[in-house]
Each structure stands twice: as C-alpha cells, then as structure tokens.
Design a protein around this motif. Structure first.
Motif, PDB file in Angstrom:
ATOM      1  N   ARG A 117      -7.554  11.803  -5.353  1.00  0.00           N
ATOM      2  CA  ARG A 117      -7.331  10.577  -6.113  1.00  0.00           C
ATOM      3  C   ARG A 117      -7.604  10.863  -7.575  1.00  0.00           C
ATOM      4  O   ARG A 117      -8.642  11.439  -7.930  1.00  0.00           O
ATOM      5  CB  ARG A 117      -8.287   9.506  -5.604  1.00  0.00           C
ATOM      6  N   VAL A 118      -6.680  10.466  -8.461  1.00  0.00           N
ATOM      7  CA  VAL A 118      -6.861  10.665  -9.906  1.00  0.00           C
ATOM      8  C   VAL A 118      -6.455   9.388 -10.641  1.00  0.00           C
ATOM      9  O   VAL A 118      -5.756   8.528 -10.101  1.00  0.00           O
ATOM     10  CB  VAL A 118      -6.035  11.855 -10.430  1.00  0.00           C
ATOM     11  N   HIS A 119      -6.899   9.295 -11.884  1.00  0.00           N
ATOM     12  CA  HIS A 119      -6.628   8.091 -12.679  1.00  0.00           C
ATOM     13  C   HIS A 119      -5.497   8.349 -13.673  1.00  0.00           C
ATOM     14  O   HIS A 119      -5.499   9.351 -14.388  1.00  0.00           O
ATOM     15  CB  HIS A 119      -7.870   7.655 -13.448  1.00  0.00           C
ATOM     16  N   PHE A 120      -4.523   7.428 -13.707  1.00  0.00           N
ATOM     17  CA  PHE A 120      -3.421   7.473 -14.656  1.00  0.00           C
ATOM     18  C   PHE A 120      -3.574   6.329 -15.651  1.00  0.00           C
ATOM     19  O   PHE A 120      -3.982   5.220 -15.288  1.00  0.00           O
ATOM     20  CB  PHE A 120      -2.077   7.344 -13.936  1.00  0.00           C
ATOM     21  N   ARG A 121      -3.232   6.596 -16.886  1.00  0.00           N
ATOM     22  CA  ARG A 121      -3.264   5.570 -17.931  1.00  0.00           C
ATOM     23  C   ARG A 121      -1.977   4.753 -17.917  1.00  0.00           C
ATOM     24  O   ARG A 121      -0.939   5.221 -17.445  1.00  0.00           O
ATOM     25  CB  ARG A 121      -3.389   6.223 -19.317  1.00  0.00           C
ATOM     26  N   GLN A 171      -4.109   2.756 -13.316  1.00  0.00           N
ATOM     27  CA  GLN A 171      -4.302   2.739 -11.860  1.00  0.00           C
ATOM     28  C   GLN A 171      -4.672   4.125 -11.343  1.00  0.00           C
ATOM     29  O   GLN A 171      -4.404   5.143 -11.985  1.00  0.00           O
ATOM     30  CB  GLN A 171      -3.036   2.268 -11.153  1.00  0.00           C
ATOM     31  N   ASP A 172      -5.298   4.129 -10.176  1.00  0.00           N
ATOM     32  CA  ASP A 172      -5.588   5.367  -9.464  1.00  0.00           C
ATOM     33  C   ASP A 172      -4.459   5.634  -8.482  1.00  0.00           C
ATOM     34  O   ASP A 172      -4.033   4.735  -7.741  1.00  0.00           O
ATOM     35  CB  ASP A 172      -6.908   5.263  -8.704  1.00  0.00           C
ATOM     36  N   LEU A 173      -3.965   6.861  -8.489  1.00  0.00           N
ATOM     37  CA  LEU A 173      -2.942   7.283  -7.548  1.00  0.00           C
ATOM     38  C   LEU A 173      -3.417   8.551  -6.844  1.00  0.00           C
ATOM     39  O   LEU A 173      -4.286   9.261  -7.342  1.00  0.00           O
ATOM     40  CB  LEU A 173      -1.614   7.563  -8.263  1.00  0.00           C
ATOM     41  N   THR A 174      -2.823   8.820  -5.692  1.00  0.00           N
ATOM     42  CA  THR A 174      -3.126  10.043  -4.964  1.00  0.00           C
ATOM     43  C   THR A 174      -2.079  11.095  -5.293  1.00  0.00           C
ATOM     44  O   THR A 174      -0.875  10.816  -5.214  1.00  0.00           O
ATOM     45  CB  THR A 174      -3.158   9.795  -3.447  1.00  0.00           C
ATOM     46  N   LEU A 201       3.366  11.751  -5.472  1.00  0.00           N
ATOM     47  CA  LEU A 201       2.456  10.661  -5.798  1.00  0.00           C
ATOM     48  C   LEU A 201       2.558   9.570  -4.755  1.00  0.00           C
ATOM     49  O   LEU A 201       3.651   9.211  -4.304  1.00  0.00           O
ATOM     50  CB  LEU A 201       2.793  10.072  -7.165  1.00  0.00           C
ATOM     51  N   THR A 202       1.402   9.016  -4.372  1.00  0.00           N
ATOM     52  CA  THR A 202       1.376   7.828  -3.512  1.00  0.00           C
ATOM     53  C   THR A 202       0.293   6.881  -4.035  1.00  0.00           C
ATOM     54  O   THR A 202      -0.599   7.278  -4.770  1.00  0.00           O
ATOM     55  CB  THR A 202       1.058   8.192  -2.046  1.00  0.00           C
TER      56      THR A 202
END
Length: 479
Positions: free
Chosen positions: A450-454, A395-398, A477-478
């Motif tokens: 915004r960045v992508h987390f595995r 997912q992408d999180l801020t 994180l949001t």
C-alpha cells in the motif's frame, strides 16, 4: 568447310565494343571516379552520422549535469522549507511542490544565483533558531538574543567570486548545498535532543557533586562516572530537558528530515513483502504470486485514476518513456546493478552511450499487450522507465509489482519498491513453468504493498535489470 569449323558467333555486346572501343574507354573513365565518389560519400555520411551521435551524447551529458544541479538547488529549497517547518510549533502539512517534475534544466549561472539566495535565507533561519534557543536558555527577549548573536565574531568566510565557467558555477552550487545539508543535520540533532531530553545519571551526578565539594572532582572523573553509570544501567535517569512539550511535532519533523535525507532507502514495509499468510520472502524467504479475484475483476490500462481514465478496478500502467539498454551485470550482480545517467535526473531530450556503445534515447512506449517489454531486448542489461500518473484525489492505492529479473520503483522521488531478491526461482517457476492465468489477469506480480498518491500529478520511475533471456516489468494499481 563443315559446320564444326565455322567461327563462333560473337555476341552483340562484344561486337559493339569491338567496333566502338572508345565507348568502353569512356565508360571506364566515368565509372571508376563515380565508384570512388560513392565510396567516399558513404564514408562521409557514416562519419557525419557518428559525429551527430557524439554531439547527441555530449548534449545529453550536459543536460544531465544541469539536471543534477537543478536537483541540488531544489534540495536546498526543501531544506529551507524543512527548517521553516521545524521552527513552527505545529509543522504544516508537507507541500506538494516538494516533487520536482521532469523539465528543461536551467543554466548553471541562473541556478547559482538561486542557490546563493537560498543560502542567504537558510543562514537567516539558522540565526533565528540560535536566537530562539539563547533566549530560552538565558530568559531574555528574542531581539536581545539576536543582538548578542550579531555581536559574536562571525567565521571568516570571504564571498565567493563570480564563476569563471559552468564547472566553477557547479562547484559553488555543490558547496552551498553541502552547507545547507550541514545546517539541516544540525537542526536534526537539536530536534533529537529536544525529543529525548538531556540524559542525566542521578547517582553519578550526586557523586560528582560530593567530589566537587571536597575539591577532588575533575572533568575526567565526572565523565567516567557518568559513562559507567549509563553503561552499567545503575544510575537513575533524570527527566530530559525539553521533554514532552514538542515530542509530537518533533517526531513529525524527524520523520520528514529522515525521508528527505534517505530517498533511496526503503522504509520498513519495503524490506519484506509478505505473501498472504506466509512469512516475508525477500532475500531468502519463500513467497507466491498474490491471488486475485478474477470473477470481480474489471481490467483497464493507462495512467489516469478518476475522470478521464478507463473504468476499471485493476489498472495496468502501460504507458512509459523507456531508455536502454545500458551495461548490466551478470548472475547475482543483476540485483545490485550499475547506476547510469538517468538515475541522476530524467531528461527526456537526452541521449547516452548504452550497451555496446550504441546511442540510446527515451522512447515513448504504449504497450497494447501485457506486460511491459522494452523495445530493444538485451541480456545483462539495465533499462529505465518514467511516467506520470494523474490521480483525482489524495488516496492510498495498492501497487502490484513484478519483474524479470529485478526492479526498483520510485514514487514521487521516494523508493516505493525494492527488489534485490536473488532467490526468485519460486517466482520464475510459477510464471514460466506452470499453467496459469497471470498474463490474462494482469498479475505477473512478486508482491504488493500500500502506498500513498497525491492529488494531481505523481511521477513514477523504475530501474529494470535483466540477466539472461526474457525480460518484462509489471505495475498494476488497485484500490
């Protein structure tokens, strides 16, 4: 005799010493050696403490060097994977195992054995790619192209001797990694050629053909005509060779290779953190602390997103392994600070010489109070932090990041946030010089992105540089 002429009364202790002088002599004979022994013992204990610290530092340096070698071999594995993907018509999704987590580094001889095997496989991939291109060029089967390549004289490269020691093994691994990187760079250039095509200046080539027909053309004339036509923009550009069919796959691979080659370079987004409706404020711009909706906020802390984590829509990452202080710069130098051993590899068992010669180790910090502050405060200093986040799904999180004075943040070995803003008076003014609710709202933030987390484990590593007075680091994180 009057009262004033009476002899002064002797104290009981002095009277006892006068009557038993041998007791005083015995006390002196025992006390002096005892004092000497205590002094020598304390010096010996201090000497042992210094020796133990030095051994810790030496072990830390050795573990860090091994971690660096481990990363070189891991990079070779990624190069092999990228070469395999580049040979496929449709590159597979990027593998999760490209992220290397902190672990006990392997011995140099074991790593060298692994590096040699990887180098052999990379050589095979290079030969296979050459055969593929030769077969396309000559219109022959691939196995015939492989035979022609096998018949070609190979460069005279004697096998490397067995390493004499760890330093020799490290040198061989470094050489093999450099060779693998050269192979990847060659493949990148080939992909660019396929992507862009071989540019042909139509007018210049026609002139060259006329000259060749008259027997007057030469290589220099052709090259100059080509260069002039391209430089002046007058020649018609012909359609590129290899154009169109692999452009999508080629773009994907070029992006992946660029990401691998430049993990510490911010991407285009990190070069400017734009405030809401404002122009970018990195370097010489003006920004403001991002606004939050306190009415709908559910705050939490930890490093788990999903089952097992706290129910929240605003999560402060408060659990880190922190090490420091190391020597740092002063003034604007804070924003381009020194590089210290933790940047070469995170080894949580290692110890190093820090600021003022003191021995620093990784300490686990679970902050109960926002924001994160290193256990030992120092000015003109550098600190590092490492943690792992558990995420329940891709997912992408801020991320909301803030620091006093400067910070960089890497997510899964990629730079996700680069500070370097020497004009942060706007931030410090808002944080320290006005009435605000930034601490209450977990919002000591310079900006957000915004960045992508595995899915699963994600590793985070920060570098925090402090100048004068106060220090903190904040990551929230949001969704």
């Amino acid at each position: 005799m009057v009262l004033d002429d009476a002899p002064a009364p002797r104290t009981a202790l002095l009277e006892h010493v006068r009557r038993h002088p041998f007791l005083l002599l015995s006390f002196v004979l025992h006390a002096v050696p005892l004092a000497v022994l205590v002094h020598l013992g304390s010096r010996h204990i201090e000497h042992l403490r210094i020796e133990r610290q030095q051994r810790q530092v030496e072990v830390g340096a050795r573990l860090t060097a091994q971690a660096r070698l481990d990363k070189r071999v891991h990079d070779m594995e990624r190069i092999k994977s990228l070469l395999e993907q580049s040979a496929a018509a449709r590159p597979a999704p990027s593998k999760d195992d490209e992220v290397q987590f902190s672990a006990q580094p392997k011995a140099p001889d074991e790593l060298l054995k692994q590096a040699k095997e990887l180098s052999r496989k990379i050589d095979e991939l290079e030969r296979d790619a050459k055969a593929e291109r030769l077969a396309q060029l000559l219109g022959i089967p691939k196995d015939k192209a492989l035979e022609q390549i096998a018949k070609a004289p190979a460069p005279d490269e004697p096998p490397a001797p067995e390493p004499k020691d760890a330093a020799d093994a490290a040198a061989q691994i470094e050489k093999l990694e450099a060779k693998a990187r050269a192979a990847l760079e060659q493949r990148r250039q080939q992909l660019e050629q396929q992507q862009n095509g071989v540019q042909v200046a139509a007018d210049a080539s026609a002139g060259a053909q006329r000259d060749a027909g008259k027997g007057k053309g030469n290589a220099n004339t052709n090259a100059n005509a080509n260069a002039n036509a391209n430089a002046n923009g007058r020649g018609k550009i012909g359609k590129g060779i290899g154009d169109g069919t692999t452009s999508g796959a080629g773009t994907v691979m070029l992006d992946r290779i660029a990401a691998f080659k430049n993990p510490d370079l911010p991407d285009r987004v990190t070069k400017a953190y734009a405030g809401d409706g404002l122009r970018p404020f990195l370097d010489d711009g003006v920004g403001h602390v991002p606004e939050v909706d306190a009415a709908t906020m559910v705050k939490g802390a930890g490093r788990i997103i999903g089952p097992g984590g706290t129910y929240a829509n605003r999560v402060w990452v408060n659990r880190w392994y922190v090490i420091g202080p190391f020597d740092g710069r002063h003034g604007e130098g804070v924003f381009a600070n020194y590089r210290h051993p933790p940047e070469q590899g995170v080894v949580l068992d290692a110890a190093y010489r820090g600021k003022g010669g003191r021995v620093v180790t990784w300490d686990y910090v679970d902050m109960a109070r926002y924001p994160l502050m290193p256990p030992v405060h120092a000015e003109d200093a550098v600190y590092y932090g490492y943690t792992e986040l558990m995420i329940d799904a891709d997912q992408d999180l801020t991320i909301w990041v803030g620091a006093d004075d400067d910070a960089q943040l890497w997510l899964n070995d990629r730079l996700a946030w680069a500070g370097g803003n020497v004009h942060k008076d706007w931030f410090f003014g808002q944080v320290y010089e006005t009435r605000n609710t930034f601490v209450r709202d977990y919002n000591l933030s310079e900006g957000k992105r915004r960045v992508h987390f595995r899915k699963g484990r994600n590793k985070l590593f920060f570098k925090l540089s402090n100048g004068p007075t106060r220090i903190f680091f904040s990551l929230v994180l949001t969704k």
